[in-house]
Scaffold this motif. Structure first.
Motif, PDB file in Angstrom:
ATOM      1  N   MET A  93      51.182  49.208  -2.398  1.00  0.00           N
ATOM      2  CA  MET A  93      50.485  49.013  -1.108  1.00  0.00           C
ATOM      3  C   MET A  93      51.259  49.796  -0.324  1.00  0.00           C
ATOM      4  SD  MET A  93      50.063  44.832  -0.354  1.00  0.00           S
ATOM      5  CE  MET A  93      48.924  45.001   0.685  1.00  0.00           C
ATOM      6  N   LEU A  94      50.293  51.037   0.011  1.00  0.00           N
ATOM      7  CA  LEU A  94      50.541  52.021   1.136  1.00  0.00           C
ATOM      8  C   LEU A  94      50.486  51.686   2.590  1.00  0.00           C
ATOM      9  CD1 LEU A  94      49.057  54.956  -1.192  1.00  0.00           C
ATOM     10  CD2 LEU A  94      51.538  54.289  -0.670  1.00  0.00           C
ATOM     11  N   SER A  95      50.854  52.724   3.455  1.00  0.00           N
ATOM     12  CA  SER A  95      50.432  52.543   4.765  1.00  0.00           C
ATOM     13  C   SER A  95      49.557  53.583   4.822  1.00  0.00           C
ATOM     14  CB  SER A  95      51.839  52.652   5.794  1.00  0.00           C
ATOM     15  OG  SER A  95      51.750  52.912   7.138  1.00  0.00           O
ATOM     16  N   LEU A  96      49.555  53.798   6.259  1.00  0.00           N
ATOM     17  CA  LEU A  96      48.365  54.928   6.649  1.00  0.00           C
ATOM     18  C   LEU A  96      49.101  55.891   7.582  1.00  0.00           C
ATOM     19  CD1 LEU A  96      45.039  52.873   7.425  1.00  0.00           C
ATOM     20  CD2 LEU A  96      45.486  54.411   5.595  1.00  0.00           C
ATOM     21  N   ASP A  97      48.780  57.164   7.510  1.00  0.00           N
ATOM     22  CA  ASP A  97      49.097  58.094   8.476  1.00  0.00           C
ATOM     23  C   ASP A  97      47.939  57.966   9.819  1.00  0.00           C
ATOM     24  OD1 ASP A  97      51.263  59.075   7.242  1.00  0.00           O
ATOM     25  OD2 ASP A  97      49.981  60.723   6.001  1.00  0.00           O
ATOM     26  N   ASN A  98      48.619  58.386  10.877  1.00  0.00           N
ATOM     27  CA  ASN A  98      47.779  58.029  12.145  1.00  0.00           C
ATOM     28  C   ASN A  98      47.470  59.552  12.825  1.00  0.00           C
ATOM     29  OD1 ASN A  98      48.387  55.444  12.002  1.00  0.00           O
ATOM     30  ND2 ASN A  98      50.195  55.664  13.132  1.00  0.00           N
ATOM     31  N   VAL A  99      46.348  59.564  13.543  1.00  0.00           N
ATOM     32  CA  VAL A  99      45.824  60.664  14.256  1.00  0.00           C
ATOM     33  C   VAL A  99      45.396  59.989  15.750  1.00  0.00           C
ATOM     34  CG1 VAL A  99      44.957  62.329  12.932  1.00  0.00           C
ATOM     35  CG2 VAL A  99      43.364  60.602  13.507  1.00  0.00           C
ATOM     36  N   PRO A 102      40.468  63.284  19.103  1.00  0.00           N
ATOM     37  CA  PRO A 102      39.393  63.786  18.173  1.00  0.00           C
ATOM     38  C   PRO A 102      39.530  65.055  17.567  1.00  0.00           C
ATOM     39  CG  PRO A 102      38.405  62.940  20.389  1.00  0.00           C
ATOM     40  CD  PRO A 102      40.092  62.830  20.369  1.00  0.00           C
ATOM     41  N   ASP A 103      40.354  66.131  18.153  1.00  0.00           N
ATOM     42  CA  ASP A 103      40.808  67.040  17.524  1.00  0.00           C
ATOM     43  C   ASP A 103      41.502  66.901  16.372  1.00  0.00           C
ATOM     44  OD1 ASP A 103      39.215  68.706  19.284  1.00  0.00           O
ATOM     45  OD2 ASP A 103      40.819  69.115  20.617  1.00  0.00           O
ATOM     46  N   GLU A 104      42.656  66.079  16.577  1.00  0.00           N
ATOM     47  CA  GLU A 104      43.514  65.753  15.292  1.00  0.00           C
ATOM     48  C   GLU A 104      42.628  64.979  14.319  1.00  0.00           C
ATOM     49  OE1 GLU A 104      46.525  63.109  16.504  1.00  0.00           O
ATOM     50  OE2 GLU A 104      47.931  64.762  17.402  1.00  0.00           O
ATOM     51  N   LEU A 105      41.737  64.380  14.448  1.00  0.00           N
ATOM     52  CA  LEU A 105      41.018  63.522  13.272  1.00  0.00           C
ATOM     53  C   LEU A 105      40.166  64.530  12.716  1.00  0.00           C
ATOM     54  CD1 LEU A 105      39.767  61.097  12.102  1.00  0.00           C
ATOM     55  CD2 LEU A 105      37.952  60.683  13.935  1.00  0.00           C
ATOM     56  N   ALA A 106      39.257  65.529  13.567  1.00  0.00           N
ATOM     57  CA  ALA A 106      38.487  66.295  12.891  1.00  0.00           C
ATOM     58  C   ALA A 106      39.202  67.546  12.060  1.00  0.00           C
ATOM     59  CB  ALA A 106      37.825  67.324  14.081  1.00  0.00           C
ATOM     60  N   ASP A 107      40.501  67.876  12.436  1.00  0.00           N
ATOM     61  CA  ASP A 107      41.401  68.918  11.632  1.00  0.00           C
ATOM     62  C   ASP A 107      41.805  68.001  10.352  1.00  0.00           C
ATOM     63  OD1 ASP A 107      41.384  70.656  13.636  1.00  0.00           O
ATOM     64  OD2 ASP A 107      43.652  70.069  14.400  1.00  0.00           O
ATOM     65  N   TRP A 108      41.803  66.706  10.353  1.00  0.00           N
ATOM     66  CA  TRP A 108      42.613  65.913   9.050  1.00  0.00           C
ATOM     67  C   TRP A 108      41.199  65.972   8.174  1.00  0.00           C
ATOM     68  CZ3 TRP A 108      39.884  61.702   7.255  1.00  0.00           C
ATOM     69  CH2 TRP A 108      40.485  61.130   6.050  1.00  0.00           C
ATOM     70  N   ALA A 109      39.742  65.684   8.749  1.00  0.00           N
ATOM     71  CA  ALA A 109      38.912  65.896   7.925  1.00  0.00           C
ATOM     72  C   ALA A 109      38.360  66.947   6.987  1.00  0.00           C
ATOM     73  CB  ALA A 109      37.408  65.367   8.744  1.00  0.00           C
ATOM     74  N   GLN A 287      33.072  60.725  14.454  1.00  0.00           N
ATOM     75  CA  GLN A 287      33.451  60.456  16.034  1.00  0.00           C
ATOM     76  C   GLN A 287      32.459  59.681  16.703  1.00  0.00           C
ATOM     77  OE1 GLN A 287      36.019  62.103  17.028  1.00  0.00           O
ATOM     78  NE2 GLN A 287      36.151  63.971  16.103  1.00  0.00           N
ATOM     79  N   GLU A 288      31.220  59.208  16.405  1.00  0.00           N
ATOM     80  CA  GLU A 288      30.301  58.415  17.049  1.00  0.00           C
ATOM     81  C   GLU A 288      30.796  57.109  16.965  1.00  0.00           C
ATOM     82  OE1 GLU A 288      25.525  57.187  16.714  1.00  0.00           O
ATOM     83  OE2 GLU A 288      26.222  58.908  15.750  1.00  0.00           O
ATOM     84  N   TYR A 333      42.690  56.257  12.893  1.00  0.00           N
ATOM     85  CA  TYR A 333      42.455  56.773  14.351  1.00  0.00           C
ATOM     86  C   TYR A 333      43.085  55.700  15.301  1.00  0.00           C
ATOM     87  CZ  TYR A 333      40.443  58.765  18.457  1.00  0.00           C
ATOM     88  OH  TYR A 333      40.292  59.609  19.977  1.00  0.00           O
ATOM     89  N   LYS A 334      43.980  55.876  16.219  1.00  0.00           N
ATOM     90  CA  LYS A 334      44.417  55.078  17.213  1.00  0.00           C
ATOM     91  C   LYS A 334      43.893  55.240  18.506  1.00  0.00           C
ATOM     92  CE  LYS A 334      47.836  52.849  14.747  1.00  0.00           C
ATOM     93  NZ  LYS A 334      49.259  52.802  15.319  1.00  0.00           N
ATOM     94  N   TYR A 335      43.387  54.150  19.015  1.00  0.00           N
ATOM     95  CA  TYR A 335      42.755  54.416  20.448  1.00  0.00           C
ATOM     96  C   TYR A 335      43.695  54.441  21.480  1.00  0.00           C
ATOM     97  CZ  TYR A 335      38.232  52.928  18.692  1.00  0.00           C
ATOM     98  OH  TYR A 335      37.056  52.703  18.157  1.00  0.00           O
ATOM     99  N   PRO A 336      43.380  55.396  22.497  1.00  0.00           N
ATOM    100  CA  PRO A 336      44.456  55.556  23.601  1.00  0.00           C
ATOM    101  C   PRO A 336      44.885  54.223  24.171  1.00  0.00           C
ATOM    102  CG  PRO A 336      42.168  56.385  24.242  1.00  0.00           C
ATOM    103  CD  PRO A 336      41.905  55.969  22.803  1.00  0.00           C
ATOM    104  N   PRO A 337      45.997  54.225  24.679  1.00  0.00           N
ATOM    105  CA  PRO A 337      46.410  53.000  25.352  1.00  0.00           C
ATOM    106  C   PRO A 337      45.383  52.313  26.531  1.00  0.00           C
ATOM    107  CG  PRO A 337      48.184  54.452  25.105  1.00  0.00           C
ATOM    108  CD  PRO A 337      46.915  55.311  24.849  1.00  0.00           C
TER     109      PRO A 337
END
Length: 747
Positions: A93-99, A102-109, A287-288, A333-337
């Motif tokens: 059972m793995l964990s997940l890396d985080n971004v 939106p830019d970090e998410l796009a770069d990962w994709a 992103q939407e 993808y972690k939402y901003p606080p």
């Protein structure tokens, strides 16, 4: 220590990097242990992520500082537990890396699609604020339900899961596989969580910090020892939980090609799945989805702190693989606080196991992102100054998802002149010793009174009872505090941990403690304003006992259990004893290596620096730490008193330093690495089988490795073996190897 926001560059010396890596590892593991073992949140999600990023940065700069125990290589909690029976997952059972943007998410994709070598579809789903659970079905029937644990071994909570509505004991339909593991999240719906905390407050019980802790605390309850009313309450709490499944683990040959099709199949089997997911064919579509739920996150019946994005094509999951802790085909993808305002009532300084003095904010309770918050860490006096907060300020808090928030700063325009500045104490609030930085350039202040500072002794005693050390269930946070900082007697039963194994029931009965708030550490008061006091280890005789002539205070069940478990711990494996000594850098992996090679503490003490450093998995830093530890007189006193009390500091039957292979056996002179989930063996069982056969059970793959036994989830060790051309065995071949030897493999 340098700020975790600093960027690691070659200007960071190796010495300073080593100190910071140690400090970061301790802080991360303390946070993990609290979160996974005690259902308690010590630091904010944002701070945890920053600590992990900094540790990864330093380990990239100085790879030799990355130990086998590094949090960057591990998942979830540490060690095995005796609270529930262990269950080894068929698939890791793995964990997940985080971004986080939106830019970090796009770069990962872009990277993931490039690695896949073709256009992919993206499955987007909500990241639930819950507790990860693994359901194992054989021929359609539930045979076990287990928590994540450390990713390989979790806790068996099958009996409790039977009370959770919506989890089928038998799958609907037909054509079920021989074995399938289904993963998901157990959670409290927002409305149910609010009702639960209202009942907790009404009955004077501690409120849960957040829904995830409530879910974990409810699921990880033992029925043993509860009366009828307590059992009824336990079952009612369990019945308030829900589960949503979101993935598969072990499944030999799934008849579908996409993750989204898996969900349809699981729903057809009667498993609870979410309809809040979407498959899109572009990053813009991802992103939407992320933006929509960022704006509507509170419209969902459960708490969320982000969105999970997965490549939908299952074939690419195997092709892309995983790191030691996270898949390469999924990201969170972690939402901003979120931000709220509340009153800063005080800034209190606490001292931890390593002596660090940490100021934290005590605030008027405020609800943010689904839970009530009363405190947040302020790290050190420089951070307090940088934030510009005064005691009495209205402050801005932010919270990332399901964890305690951080103080951002004051609302200056609301000041009325009654506010005053925080002054860092010059002396340890626990023992009065002057605080000081331990090294030139350190920002943190520490209490140097390691031997006798009650807070540090308490932390070390609690560590001894933890899962990664002696795994003494009855020796937790509350018991450690009672033994080291009681209200009565004046002299605590444990002025240091040296006397732990001398404890008797008679030592425990007199203990009285002041009841403190679990989050703030502040005293709880009775109606008349006096401190609330209780005696955790004694009870009054029952009517039947008095009638039989028994008078005076009697030991409670917890007292008897603690003494019994301490007695059993005396003969636990040597590596656990080594971890419990609180030697700097010596975690479970290094301790296993030392115990396997030397066989006794006496042999370890007699070894030279070079002899210690040459042990695979040890090295120079740990060797120096061991030598330094034994130079301290009160450290030697711990060993002497534990030995006199009967603690077993040697592995029975071990032939001596470096001579395990000479004891004979079919693997004499061979080095074997076991990695992944090997059918028929637990992690410890695989290592013990290698050693029992006369071989060396190594923790990492090198040119000296003779065989690698690899099961599902093998990861980087398997890749290293293939790169070096080392023979790789499956579980069946490994069983032959350890029983009949290498020659039998080619028959």
């Amino acid at each position: 220590m340098a700020s975790v926001d600093d960027t690691a560059t070659p200007t960071v010396t190796r010495e300073h990097a080593a100190d910071e890596v140690e400090d970061l590892t301790i802080r991360i593991n303390e946070a993990r242990d609290a979160y996974y073992e005690r259902d308690t949140v010590l630091i904010s999600d944002a701070e945890y992520d920053e600590l992990m990023r900094r540790l990864e940065e330093l380990e990239r700069l100085y790879p030799e500082l990355q130990s086998q125990d590094s949090p960057t290589l591990t998942v979830g909690g540490r060690g095995e537990t005796t609270l529930f029976a262990p269950v080894e997952h068929a698939e890791r059972m793995l964990s997940l890396d985080n971004v986080f943007s939106p830019d970090e998410l796009a770069d990962w994709a872009v990277r993931a699609e490039s690695a896949a070598g073709r256009r992919v579809h993206w499955l987007c789903e909500l990241k639930i604020d819950g507790l990860a659970l693994n359901l194992r079905y054989q021929r359609g029937r539930l045979v076990s339900a287990a928590t994540r644990g450390d990713g390989r071994v979790g806790e068996d909570v099958t009996e409790n899961v039977r009370f959770i509505p919506g989890i089928p004991m038998k799958l609907e339909g037909d054509g079920h596989p021989e074995l399938v593991e289904v993963r998901g999240e157990v959670y409290f719906p927002t409305e149910a969580f609010g009702a639960l905390n209202a009942r907790q407050a009404e009955s004077g019980e501690r409120e849960f910090a957040n829904p995830r802790n409530a879910a974990s605390g409810s699921l990880r309850q033992k029925a043993e020892g509860k009366n009828a009313a307590q059992l009824d309450l336990m079952h009612r709490r369990l019945s308030g939980l829900k589960m949503l499944v979101h993935g598969i683990g072990a499944w030999p040959d799934p008849p579908v090609a996409a993750q989204s099709e898996v969900y349809e199949l699981l729903a057809g089997w009667g498993l609870p799945t979410s309809d809040r997911y979407r498959v899109v064919d572009s990053v813009a579509g991802v992103q939407e989805f992320v933006s929509y739920y960022g704006e509507h996150r509170h419209s969902v019946e459960h708490e969320i702190d982000g969105v999970v994005v997965k490549i939908d094509e299952l074939a690419l999951h195997d092709e892309l693989g995983a790191t030691s802790r996270a898949p390469r085909w999924a990201i969170a993808y972690k939402y901003p606080p979120e931000q709220v305002n509340t009153k800063l009532l005080d800034i209190v300084v606490s001292v931890g196991r390593t002596g660090r003095a940490t100021p934290f904010a005590v605030m008027e309770p405020v609800r943010v992102a689904g839970s009530v918050v009363r405190q947040a860490t302020l790290h050190n006096q420089d951070v307090v100054k940088a934030k510009g907060v005064l005691i009495g300020d209205t402050v801005v808090l932010r919270k990332a998802g399901d964890v305690i928030p951080e103080v951002l700063g004051p609302v200056v325009e609301l000041r009325d002149g009654t506010e005053h500045a925080f002054v860092m104490p010059a002396e340890c609030p626990e023992c009065g010793t002057p605080l000081r930085p331990m090294k030139e350039g350190d920002i943190d202040l520490r209490c140097p009174n390691a031997r006798a500072c009650p807070a540090q002794v308490r932390g070390r005693v609690e560590h001894i009872g933890s899962r990664g050390a002696l795994d003494i269930e009855a020796l937790g946070e509350v018991s450690a505090a009672a033994l080291t900082q009681p209200r009565v007697p004046a002299e605590p039963p444990l002025p240091t941990e040296a006397g732990l194994f001398d404890l008797t029931v008679d030592d425990l009965i007199p203990i009285e403690v002041v009841v403190r708030d679990a989050e703030t550490g502040l005293e709880k008061l009775e109606a008349d304003g006096t401190a609330r006091v209780r005696a955790p280890f004694r009870r009054n005789p029952s009517a039947a006992e008095r009638k039989a002539g028994l008078e005076g205070p009697q030991p409670s069940a917890s007292a008897l259990k603690l003494v019994s478990e301490i007695e059993k711990a005396k003969t636990k494996p040597l590596w656990r004893i080594l971890v419990s000594l609180n030697i700097r850098h010596v975690g479970p992996v290094a301790a296993r290596a030392l115990a396997d090679h030397f066989g006794s503490l006496e042999a370890i003490r007699a070894a030279s620096r070079d002899e210690l450093a040459e042990v695979e998995g040890v090295g120079g830093i740990i060797a120096d730490s061991l030598l330094d530890w034994f130079e301290v007189d009160w450290h030697r006193e711990i060993v002497e008193r534990w030995a006199a009390a009967g603690v077993q500091f040697a592995t029975p039957g071990h032939p001596g330093p470096g001579r395990a292979a000479e004891a004979g056996g079919v693997l004499a002179g061979l080095t074997v690495v076991a990695t992944g989930s090997l059918d028929g063996f637990t992690r410890e069982g695989a290592q013990e089988a290698i050693i029992a056969a006369g071989g060396k059970a190594a923790s990492s793959v090198s040119k000296k490795t003779d065989f690698v036994a690899a099961g599902p989830g093998a990861g980087s060790k398997l890749a290293k073996a293939e790169e070096l051309g080392i023979r790789v065995l499956d579980a069946a071949q490994f069983a032959v190897l350890v029983t009949e030897g290498p020659d039998a493999l080619d028959r």
